[in-house]
Design a protein around this motif. Structure first.
Motif, PDB file in Angstrom:
ATOM      1  N   SER A  53       0.719  -1.486  -0.070  1.00 33.19           N
ATOM      2  CA  SER A  53      -0.499  -0.049   0.571  1.00 33.19           C
ATOM      3  C   SER A  53       0.784   1.494  -0.291  1.00 33.19           C
ATOM      4  CB  SER A  53      -1.051   0.205   1.577  1.00 33.19           C
ATOM      5  OG  SER A  53       0.083  -0.084   1.760  1.00 33.19           O
ATOM      6  N   ILE A  54       0.095   2.629  -0.767  1.00 34.01           N
ATOM      7  CA  ILE A  54       0.906   3.632  -0.490  1.00 34.01           C
ATOM      8  C   ILE A  54       0.269   4.698   0.102  1.00 34.01           C
ATOM      9  CG2 ILE A  54       1.882   5.878  -1.872  1.00 34.01           C
ATOM     10  CD1 ILE A  54       2.258   3.541  -3.864  1.00 34.01           C
ATOM     11  N   ASN A  55       0.310   5.169   1.522  1.00 37.25           N
ATOM     12  CA  ASN A  55      -0.839   5.719   2.583  1.00 37.25           C
ATOM     13  C   ASN A  55      -0.203   7.576   2.082  1.00 37.25           C
ATOM     14  OD1 ASN A  55       1.420   6.646   3.798  1.00 37.25           O
ATOM     15  ND2 ASN A  55       1.093   5.039   5.206  1.00 37.25           N
ATOM     16  N   VAL A  56       1.055   7.645   1.662  1.00 38.24           N
ATOM     17  CA  VAL A  56       1.098   9.236   1.083  1.00 38.24           C
ATOM     18  C   VAL A  56       2.075   9.228  -0.522  1.00 38.24           C
ATOM     19  CG1 VAL A  56       2.352  11.432   2.009  1.00 38.24           C
ATOM     20  CG2 VAL A  56       1.345  10.503   3.704  1.00 38.24           C
ATOM     21  N   MET A  57       1.786  10.411  -1.209  1.00 41.39           N
ATOM     22  CA  MET A  57       3.011  10.539  -2.169  1.00 41.39           C
ATOM     23  C   MET A  57       3.036  11.988  -2.694  1.00 41.39           C
ATOM     24  SD  MET A  57       1.654   7.804  -5.110  1.00 41.39           S
ATOM     25  CE  MET A  57       3.478   7.517  -6.220  1.00 41.39           C
ATOM     26  N   GLY A  58       3.762  12.529  -2.648  1.00 38.17           N
ATOM     27  CA  GLY A  58       4.141  14.198  -2.842  1.00 38.17           C
ATOM     28  C   GLY A  58       4.968  14.448  -3.494  1.00 38.17           C
ATOM     29  N   TRP A  59       5.124  16.139  -4.233  1.00 41.11           N
ATOM     30  CA  TRP A  59       6.883  16.493  -4.525  1.00 41.11           C
ATOM     31  C   TRP A  59       7.034  17.019  -3.632  1.00 41.11           C
ATOM     32  CZ3 TRP A  59       7.448  14.810  -9.466  1.00 41.11           C
ATOM     33  CH2 TRP A  59       6.040  14.110  -9.790  1.00 41.11           C
ATOM     34  N   TYR A  60       8.623  17.219  -3.676  1.00 47.66           N
ATOM     35  CA  TYR A  60       9.322  18.277  -3.388  1.00 47.66           C
ATOM     36  C   TYR A  60       9.931  19.070  -4.310  1.00 47.66           C
ATOM     37  CZ  TYR A  60       8.549  17.751   1.965  1.00 47.66           C
ATOM     38  OH  TYR A  60       7.895  17.852   2.678  1.00 47.66           O
ATOM     39  N   ARG A  61      10.579  20.394  -4.778  1.00 44.96           N
ATOM     40  CA  ARG A  61      11.889  20.681  -5.574  1.00 44.96           C
ATOM     41  C   ARG A  61      12.930  21.190  -4.866  1.00 44.96           C
ATOM     42  NH1 ARG A  61       7.848  25.272  -8.242  1.00 44.96           N
ATOM     43  NH2 ARG A  61       7.785  27.026  -6.206  1.00 44.96           N
ATOM     44  N   GLN A  62      13.630  21.324  -5.817  1.00 52.24           N
ATOM     45  CA  GLN A  62      15.002  22.125  -5.372  1.00 52.24           C
ATOM     46  C   GLN A  62      15.523  22.839  -6.613  1.00 52.24           C
ATOM     47  OE1 GLN A  62      17.991  19.761  -3.086  1.00 52.24           O
ATOM     48  NE2 GLN A  62      18.809  21.428  -2.325  1.00 52.24           N
ATOM     49  N   ALA A  63      15.492  24.269  -6.626  1.00 50.28           N
ATOM     50  CA  ALA A  63      16.533  24.880  -7.121  1.00 50.28           C
ATOM     51  C   ALA A  63      17.999  25.430  -6.540  1.00 50.28           C
ATOM     52  CB  ALA A  63      15.490  26.389  -7.746  1.00 50.28           C
ATOM     53  N   LEU A  88       5.683  -2.316   2.341  1.00 43.74           N
ATOM     54  CA  LEU A  88       6.019  -3.320   1.546  1.00 43.74           C
ATOM     55  C   LEU A  88       5.152  -4.599   1.535  1.00 43.74           C
ATOM     56  CD1 LEU A  88       9.978  -3.148   0.753  1.00 43.74           C
ATOM     57  CD2 LEU A  88       8.096  -2.112  -0.365  1.00 43.74           C
ATOM     58  N   VAL A  89       4.893  -5.434   0.592  1.00 41.96           N
ATOM     59  CA  VAL A  89       4.131  -7.118   1.418  1.00 41.96           C
ATOM     60  C   VAL A  89       4.864  -7.159   2.118  1.00 41.96           C
ATOM     61  CG1 VAL A  89       3.596  -8.820   0.006  1.00 41.96           C
ATOM     62  CG2 VAL A  89       3.014  -6.880  -0.936  1.00 41.96           C
ATOM     63  N   GLY A  90       3.792  -7.799   3.201  1.00 41.98           N
ATOM     64  CA  GLY A  90       5.138  -8.395   4.423  1.00 41.98           C
ATOM     65  C   GLY A  90       4.974  -7.559   5.029  1.00 41.98           C
ATOM     66  N   TRP A  91       5.676  -6.341   5.104  1.00 43.69           N
ATOM     67  CA  TRP A  91       6.083  -5.336   6.180  1.00 43.69           C
ATOM     68  C   TRP A  91       4.696  -4.602   7.276  1.00 43.69           C
ATOM     69  CZ3 TRP A  91      11.110  -3.324   5.461  1.00 43.69           C
ATOM     70  CH2 TRP A  91      12.352  -3.821   5.541  1.00 43.69           C
ATOM     71  N   ASP A  92       5.354  -4.535   8.119  1.00 42.08           N
ATOM     72  CA  ASP A  92       4.239  -4.130   8.848  1.00 42.08           C
ATOM     73  C   ASP A  92       4.498  -2.168   9.101  1.00 42.08           C
ATOM     74  OD1 ASP A  92       5.085  -5.527  12.226  1.00 42.08           O
ATOM     75  OD2 ASP A  92       6.012  -3.600  10.566  1.00 42.08           O
ATOM     76  N   SER A  93       5.579  -1.096   8.317  1.00 43.18           N
ATOM     77  CA  SER A  93       5.201  -0.242   8.249  1.00 43.18           C
ATOM     78  C   SER A  93       5.724   0.046   7.144  1.00 43.18           C
ATOM     79  CB  SER A  93       6.193   0.036   9.597  1.00 43.18           C
ATOM     80  OG  SER A  93       7.957  -0.876   9.127  1.00 43.18           O
TER      81      SER A  93
END
Length: 121
Positions: free
Chosen positions: A30-40, A101-106
């Motif tokens: 599963s994925i609980n958060v996705m996002g974007w950062y940027r760096q100039a 990941l599959v099989g992980w709990d965090s």
């Protein structure tokens, strides 16, 4: 085990639009958060936008009203639609995802390789 692949960067003129994509692949539960950062160059990494699996979004002050983040949970993919681009939006944009990941709990945060966005005046 996990790969985040970004696409969609490039060179545009001020006022134009771009859409970035970030696709996660691997042994994902599963994925609980996705996002974007940027760096100039010469600047600190800056939050651009975040989206949760439930659809909640958060934007950095400098992009509110111009950028839109969205996600496709079935494809483990997020998108960043950038409108009314300004020269100050020029940066390397990095996507990330908090992935269990599959099989992980965090979950663990994974990063994409970065994609260059250049806005000319």
């Amino acid at each position: 085990q996990v790969q985040l692949v970004e696409s969609g960067g490039g060179l545009v003129q001020a006022g134009e639009s771009l859409r970035l994509s970030c696709a996660a692949s691997g042994n994902i539960d599963s994925i609980n958060v996705m996002g974007w950062y940027r760096q100039a160059p010469g600047k600190q990494r800056e939050l651009v936008a975040i989206i949760t699996s439930g659809g909640t979004t958060i934007y950095g002050d400098s992009v509110k009203g111009r950028f839109t983040i969205s996600g496709d949970n079935a494809k483990n993919t997020e998108y960043l639609k950038m409108n009314s681009l300004k020269p100050e939006d020029t940066a390397v944009y990095y996507c990330y995802a908090n992935i269990q990941l599959v099989g992980w709990d965090s979950s663990t945060r994974y990063w994409g390789q970065g994609t260059q966005v250049t806005v000319s005046s």
